[in-house]
Design an enzyme around this catalytic site. Structure first.
Site, PDB file in Angstrom:
ATOM      1  N   CYS A   1       0.834  -1.210   0.000  1.00 40.59           N
ATOM      2  CA  CYS A   1       0.000   0.000   0.000  1.00 40.59           C
ATOM      3  C   CYS A   1       0.861   1.249   0.000  1.00 40.59           C
ATOM      4  CB  CYS A   1      -0.922  -0.012   1.220  1.00 40.59           C
ATOM      5  SG  CYS A   1      -1.959   1.450   1.347  1.00 40.59           S
TER       6      CYS A   1
ATOM      7  N   CYS B   1      -0.453   4.036   2.290  1.00 41.53           N
ATOM      8  CA  CYS B   1      -0.188   3.765   3.706  1.00 41.53           C
ATOM      9  C   CYS B   1       1.271   4.024   4.077  1.00 41.53           C
ATOM     10  CB  CYS B   1      -0.523   2.319   4.041  1.00 41.53           C
ATOM     11  SG  CYS B   1      -2.158   1.770   3.565  1.00 41.53           S
ATOM     12  N   ASP B   2       2.191   3.543   3.243  1.00 42.11           N
ATOM     13  CA  ASP B   2       3.602   3.476   3.643  1.00 42.11           C
ATOM     14  C   ASP B   2       4.562   4.324   2.813  1.00 42.11           C
ATOM     15  OD1 ASP B   2       2.888   1.587   5.590  1.00 42.11           O
ATOM     16  OD2 ASP B   2       3.041  -0.053   4.148  1.00 42.11           O
TER      17      ASP B   2
END
Length: 313
Positions: free
Chosen positions: A133, A136-137
């Site tokens: 992701c 997300c990261d």
């Protein structure tokens, strides 16, 4: 005797816990059911930096906070791997590996899981350079070099997103052309930060005691092997909905995802779906929470409508 509820929520991720909060706050009897600990994929996330109200918070901490809120108005929590859901019309039966429950409504929030490459190092370095992701990261790789594995829409769109953060993004694809939509391809090819390695497979992810340092590659045409240094590996080779127990309900499409309307209603009255299990584009904690709130309120409205219909008769 089978215990009955107004609503059973299957899946205690952020969406499921939010639905439990809204439904129980409306004075409904609620069972929040999961095969493991509440929180879902949040428990595998070291730091969450894109959830409103927190500059940064550990995934398990956010899960714990959500659980406290979800159960404060009396929602029950139960363990069990759901094997089947049966639509009886006025009620629904939820069968797990150990118990059987009845409810007037059901909310499906079992989520999805990323397809894995299945190569050495993938599991070992998950959360330490291996990610599924970018939203997300991606922020953890500012100014660094990352690899994106895949050639579909997700791989290319997430790769483009990563160019806003990383210094360089290398797309590795096992074929000689991308499968992404043409508009996404054009943007990717025009992006100076992106380059491409064709007809190549990642055979291993390598690193030191702390993090990913590179990937081992196999040229599918020549059979040559090589190693590419990188700080991170973002894998986009597909996503799988966790909907197997619902196959007989008639709520899934051919790919296994659950289509809903804007009220989170599925094709079966009294059954709702939220979060990553839905057919949609963005799968994030924030979107799951919003859908959970909608579903919790819609469950209440559905039951109120049933009462009104019954009183007229």
């Amino acid at each position: 005797m089978t215990k009955q509820y107004d609503v059973i929520i299957i899946g205690a991720g952020p969406g499921g816990m939010t639905a439990a909060l809204y439904a129980s706050r409306a004075n409904l009897s609620v069972l929040l059911l999961d095969r493991g600990i509440y929180g879902g994929q949040m428990n595998n996330t070291a730091a969450i930096e894109n959830y409103p109200g927190f500059k940064s918070i550990q995934g398990p901490d956010l899960a714990s906070n959500m659980y406290e809120g979800a159960t404060q108005f009396g929602a029950e929590y139960g363990y069990g791997a759901v094997e089947k859901v049966v639509d009886n019309g006025a009620t629904k039966t939820v069968k797990t590996d150990t118990d059987e429950y009845e409810a007037k409504t059901v909310v499906l929030g079992t989520g999805s899981q990323y397809k894995k490459l299945g190569v050495p190092g993938e599991t070992e370095f998950s959360g330490r350079g291996v990610s599924y992701c970018a939203v997300c990261d991606g922020a953890f790789f500012r100014g660094k070099h990352v690899v994106v594995v895949g050639g579909g829409d997700s791989a290319i769109e997430e790769g483009i997103y990563l160019t806003q953060l990383a210094d360089k993004v290398t797309v590795i694809h096992r074929r000689d052309q991308l499968r992404a939509q043409k508009v996404a391809q054009d943007r990717a090819f025009a992006n100076e930060k992106m380059d491409f390695i064709w007809n190549t497979e990642v055979t291993e992810i390598v690193g030191d005691d702390m993090k990913v340092t590179g990937v081992k590659l196999l040229d599918r045409e020549t059979g040559a092997t090589s190693e590419l240094a990188t700080d991170g590996v973002f894998i986009y080779v597909g996503n799988l909905p966790m909907t197997e127990p619902f196959g007989d309900l008639g709520v899934t499409n051919d790919a296994g995802w659950i289509p809903t309307d804007d009220h989170m209603r599925t094709a079966v009255p009294g059954i709702f779906a939220i979060g990553d299990v839905r057919e949609k584009d963005l799968r994030q904690i924030t979107t799951a929470v919003g859908e959970g709130g909608i579903a919790g309120q819609q469950v209440f409205q559905y039951l109120e409508d049933l009462k009104a219909t019954a009183s007229v008769k």
